[in-house]
Design a protein around this motif. Structure first.
Motif, PDB file in Angstrom:
ATOM      1  N   LEU A 138       0.824  -1.210   0.000  1.00 29.75           N
ATOM      2  CA  LEU A 138       0.000   0.000   0.000  1.00 29.75           C
ATOM      3  C   LEU A 138       0.857   1.258   0.000  1.00 29.75           C
ATOM      4  N   ALA A 139       1.938   1.230   0.758  1.00 28.95           N
ATOM      5  CA  ALA A 139       2.828   2.391   0.802  1.00 28.95           C
ATOM      6  C   ALA A 139       3.514   2.596  -0.547  1.00 28.95           C
ATOM      7  N   GLN A 140       3.994   1.523  -1.147  1.00 26.79           N
ATOM      8  CA  GLN A 140       4.723   1.638  -2.413  1.00 26.79           C
ATOM      9  C   GLN A 140       3.801   1.971  -3.585  1.00 26.79           C
ATOM     10  N   VAL A 180      -0.104   4.965   0.803  1.00 27.07           N
ATOM     11  CA  VAL A 180      -1.044   4.860   1.915  1.00 27.07           C
ATOM     12  C   VAL A 180      -0.375   4.039   3.012  1.00 27.07           C
ATOM     13  N   GLY A 181      -0.248   4.641   4.197  1.00 31.29           N
ATOM     14  CA  GLY A 181       0.338   3.943   5.338  1.00 31.29           C
ATOM     15  C   GLY A 181      -0.707   3.143   6.100  1.00 31.29           C
ATOM     16  N   ARG A 182      -0.229   2.375   7.062  1.00 29.84           N
ATOM     17  CA  ARG A 182      -1.096   1.510   7.875  1.00 29.84           C
ATOM     18  C   ARG A 182      -2.236   2.281   8.510  1.00 29.84           C
ATOM     19  N   ASP A 183      -1.916   3.359   9.188  1.00 19.31           N
ATOM     20  CA  ASP A 183      -2.956   4.090   9.903  1.00 19.31           C
ATOM     21  C   ASP A 183      -3.859   4.862   8.953  1.00 19.31           C
ATOM     22  N   GLU A 184      -3.331   5.276   7.826  1.00 20.81           N
ATOM     23  CA  GLU A 184      -4.192   5.904   6.818  1.00 20.81           C
ATOM     24  C   GLU A 184      -5.206   4.885   6.303  1.00 20.81           C
TER      25      GLU A 184
END
Length: 173
Positions: free
Chosen positions: A57-59, A63-67
């Motif tokens: 998701l980040a790559q 989008v990060g975990r908490d997002e």
């Protein structure tokens, strides 16, 4: 190959080409039969799910975990305050606050300040936020399906029952 008596167990296992067997033995002692084996197994399962998903998701979507947690809560339920997201996800207030700020900056959600308590804001997912969530959700669903595919339909239903029962008692933890 002669075994080095001073070698650590993993060094000896590597030297003898038995490292996989050694890791399986350690896994059994710690994760399967250890005194907190249930916690280890749940943690390991969650880590094997979370790490690849949140890396992807980040790559792929920035989008990060908490997002993702914020998007998921708002898309699944509707508008709510950040404190509710913390309570539902078990994530720290500062982590959720940073995620909310980032999503607001990215124009994925908006805040509506509570007129009675200006420290609190209702979080509202907008169309762009919903579209982003709909794009990232299939990665999470596919990973979950992959990790559960070894279970029969009946086993999956049993797992759902057990996990739901555990979650109902979460206020006592």
């Amino acid at each position: 190959m002669e075994r080095n008596p001073k070698a650590l167990p993993e060094q000896a296992a590597v030297e003898n080409g038995e490292y996989t067997t050694y890791v399986d033995e350690v896994f059994g002692a710690v994760v399967t039969r250890g005194p907190i084996n249930d916690a280890w197994r749940l943690t390991l399962w969650a880590n094997c799910y979370n790490e690849p998903i949140f890396t992807s998701l980040a790559q792929e979507f920035d989008v990060g975990r908490d997002e993702f947690n914020v998007l998921s809560c708002l898309a699944s339920y509707g508008s709510m305050v950040a404190r509710t997201i913390c309570d539902v996800t078990g994530r720290p207030k500062n982590s959720i606050s940073r995620a909310v700020n980032r999503l607001v900056e990215r124009k994925m959600l908006k805040r509506k300040t509570n007129v009675n308590d200006r420290r609190e804001s209702l979080l509202i997912l907008n169309e762009a936020g919903l579209r982003l969530y709909e794009r990232v959700l299939p990665l999470a669903v596919n990973r979950q399906q992959l990790m559960l595919e070894s279970l029969s339909k009946e086993e999956r239903e049993s797992l759902d029952f057990i996990l739901n029962k555990l979650m109902r008692s979460r206020q006592h933890w």
